[in-house]
Design a protein around this motif. Structure first.
Motif, PDB file in Angstrom:
ATOM      1  N   LYS A  55       3.905   1.532  -1.218  1.00 43.80           N
ATOM      2  CA  LYS A  55       4.498   1.635  -2.562  1.00 43.80           C
ATOM      3  C   LYS A  55       3.492   2.219  -3.551  1.00 43.80           C
ATOM      4  CE  LYS A  55       7.789  -2.192  -2.322  1.00 43.80           C
ATOM      5  NZ  LYS A  55       8.083  -3.555  -2.847  1.00 43.80           N
ATOM      6  N   ARG A  56       2.237   1.772  -3.451  1.00 40.96           N
ATOM      7  CA  ARG A  56       1.193   2.274  -4.341  1.00 40.96           C
ATOM      8  C   ARG A  56       0.979   3.774  -4.136  1.00 40.96           C
ATOM      9  NH1 ARG A  56      -3.617   3.904  -4.222  1.00 40.96           N
ATOM     10  NH2 ARG A  56      -3.972   3.441  -2.029  1.00 40.96           N
ATOM     11  N   ILE A  57       0.928   4.199  -2.888  1.00 38.14           N
ATOM     12  CA  ILE A  57       0.732   5.620  -2.576  1.00 38.14           C
ATOM     13  C   ILE A  57       1.916   6.439  -3.074  1.00 38.14           C
ATOM     14  CG2 ILE A  57       0.617   7.282  -0.672  1.00 38.14           C
ATOM     15  CD1 ILE A  57      -1.057   5.129   0.840  1.00 38.14           C
ATOM     16  N   ASN A  58       3.130   5.943  -2.855  1.00 35.70           N
ATOM     17  CA  ASN A  58       4.322   6.654  -3.337  1.00 35.70           C
ATOM     18  C   ASN A  58       4.292   6.828  -4.850  1.00 35.70           C
ATOM     19  OD1 ASN A  58       5.545   7.169  -0.885  1.00 35.70           O
ATOM     20  ND2 ASN A  58       6.762   5.306  -0.911  1.00 35.70           N
ATOM     21  N   GLU A  59       3.899   5.779  -5.554  1.00 41.49           N
ATOM     22  CA  GLU A  59       3.825   5.854  -7.013  1.00 41.49           C
ATOM     23  C   GLU A  59       2.794   6.887  -7.452  1.00 41.49           C
ATOM     24  OE1 GLU A  59       4.809   5.583 -10.791  1.00 41.49           O
ATOM     25  OE2 GLU A  59       5.931   4.680  -9.146  1.00 41.49           O
ATOM     26  N   GLU A  60       1.637   6.908  -6.783  1.00 35.96           N
ATOM     27  CA  GLU A  60       0.609   7.900  -7.105  1.00 35.96           C
ATOM     28  C   GLU A  60       1.129   9.311  -6.865  1.00 35.96           C
ATOM     29  OE1 GLU A  60      -3.051   7.196  -4.996  1.00 35.96           O
ATOM     30  OE2 GLU A  60      -3.337   5.239  -5.940  1.00 35.96           O
ATOM     31  N   LEU A  61       1.842   9.515  -5.760  1.00 37.78           N
ATOM     32  CA  LEU A  61       2.394  10.836  -5.450  1.00 37.78           C
ATOM     33  C   LEU A  61       3.445  11.246  -6.475  1.00 37.78           C
ATOM     34  CD1 LEU A  61       2.650  10.587  -1.561  1.00 37.78           C
ATOM     35  CD2 LEU A  61       1.034  11.964  -2.893  1.00 37.78           C
ATOM     36  N   ARG A  62       4.273  10.304  -6.900  1.00 37.62           N
ATOM     37  CA  ARG A  62       5.278  10.604  -7.938  1.00 37.62           C
ATOM     38  C   ARG A  62       4.611  11.028  -9.247  1.00 37.62           C
ATOM     39  NH1 ARG A  62       8.390   5.869  -5.998  1.00 37.62           N
ATOM     40  NH2 ARG A  62      10.080   6.750  -4.771  1.00 37.62           N
ATOM     41  N   ARG A  63       3.561  10.275  -9.629  1.00 43.55           N
ATOM     42  CA  ARG A  63       2.842  10.623 -10.868  1.00 43.55           C
ATOM     43  C   ARG A  63       2.204  12.000 -10.759  1.00 43.55           C
ATOM     44  NH1 ARG A  63      -0.270   5.580 -11.027  1.00 43.55           N
ATOM     45  NH2 ARG A  63       1.330   4.066 -11.356  1.00 43.55           N
ATOM     46  N   SER A  64       1.585  12.253  -9.628  1.00 42.17           N
ATOM     47  CA  SER A  64       0.928  13.537  -9.403  1.00 42.17           C
ATOM     48  C   SER A  64       1.943  14.671  -9.445  1.00 42.17           C
ATOM     49  CB  SER A  64       0.206  13.516  -8.055  1.00 42.17           C
ATOM     50  OG  SER A  64      -0.369  14.772  -7.793  1.00 42.17           O
ATOM     51  N   GLU A  98       3.062  15.328 -12.996  1.00 43.10           N
ATOM     52  CA  GLU A  98       2.042  16.041 -13.769  1.00 43.10           C
ATOM     53  C   GLU A  98       1.987  17.514 -13.375  1.00 43.10           C
ATOM     54  OE1 GLU A  98      -1.542  13.865 -13.022  1.00 43.10           O
ATOM     55  OE2 GLU A  98      -0.850  12.111 -14.142  1.00 43.10           O
ATOM     56  N   GLU A 157       0.834  -1.203   0.000  1.00 40.21           N
ATOM     57  CA  GLU A 157       0.000   0.000   0.000  1.00 40.21           C
ATOM     58  C   GLU A 157       0.866   1.250   0.000  1.00 40.21           C
ATOM     59  OE1 GLU A 157      -3.515   2.405   0.156  1.00 40.21           O
ATOM     60  OE2 GLU A 157      -3.016   0.416  -0.607  1.00 40.21           O
TER      61      GLU A 157
END
Length: 113
Positions: A93-102, A105, A91
């Protein structure tokens, strides 16, 4: 008026579709094992109107991972803790990836680490 498709729940990983006996059979274990990981609070099965435990596919995946660790010699309590920590790590790792994408952008000119 919309009619809900009752078979649609079969695709839901969180739908409590399996009885304790069927869940134990699918995992190749005993109902006692399922009770033990429930007592360790790894999974909390839903209860039918009659009070019987019902398990979802997601819960069976978690139980299967715990059983794998127990089969390797890990005590049940420790196996449950390991599975919980693995889930928390995934979880995070998933949140970190979302934050990186955000962030990418929002600030596309910043170089990625």
């Amino acid at each position: 008026m919309t009619v809900e498709n009752p078979l649609g729940r079969l695709d839901d990983d969180d739908y409590p579709a399996y009885t304790m006996g069927r869940a134990a059979e699918m995992l190749g274990t005993t109902p006692g094992f399922l009770r033990a990981i429930g007592e360790a609070r790894l999974i909390t099965p839903l209860r039918s109107q009659g009070g019987h435990r019902r398990y979802s596919r997601y819960q069976l995946k978690i139980a299967a991972r715990a059983r794998e660790l127990v089969d390797q010699g890990t005590p049940v309590e420790a196996a449950c803790r390991i599975v919980i920590l693995e889930d928390q790590l995934e979880e995070a790792k998933r949140i970190n990836e979302e934050l990186r994408r955000s962030a990418a952008e929002t600030h596309p000119e910043d170089p990625a680490p």
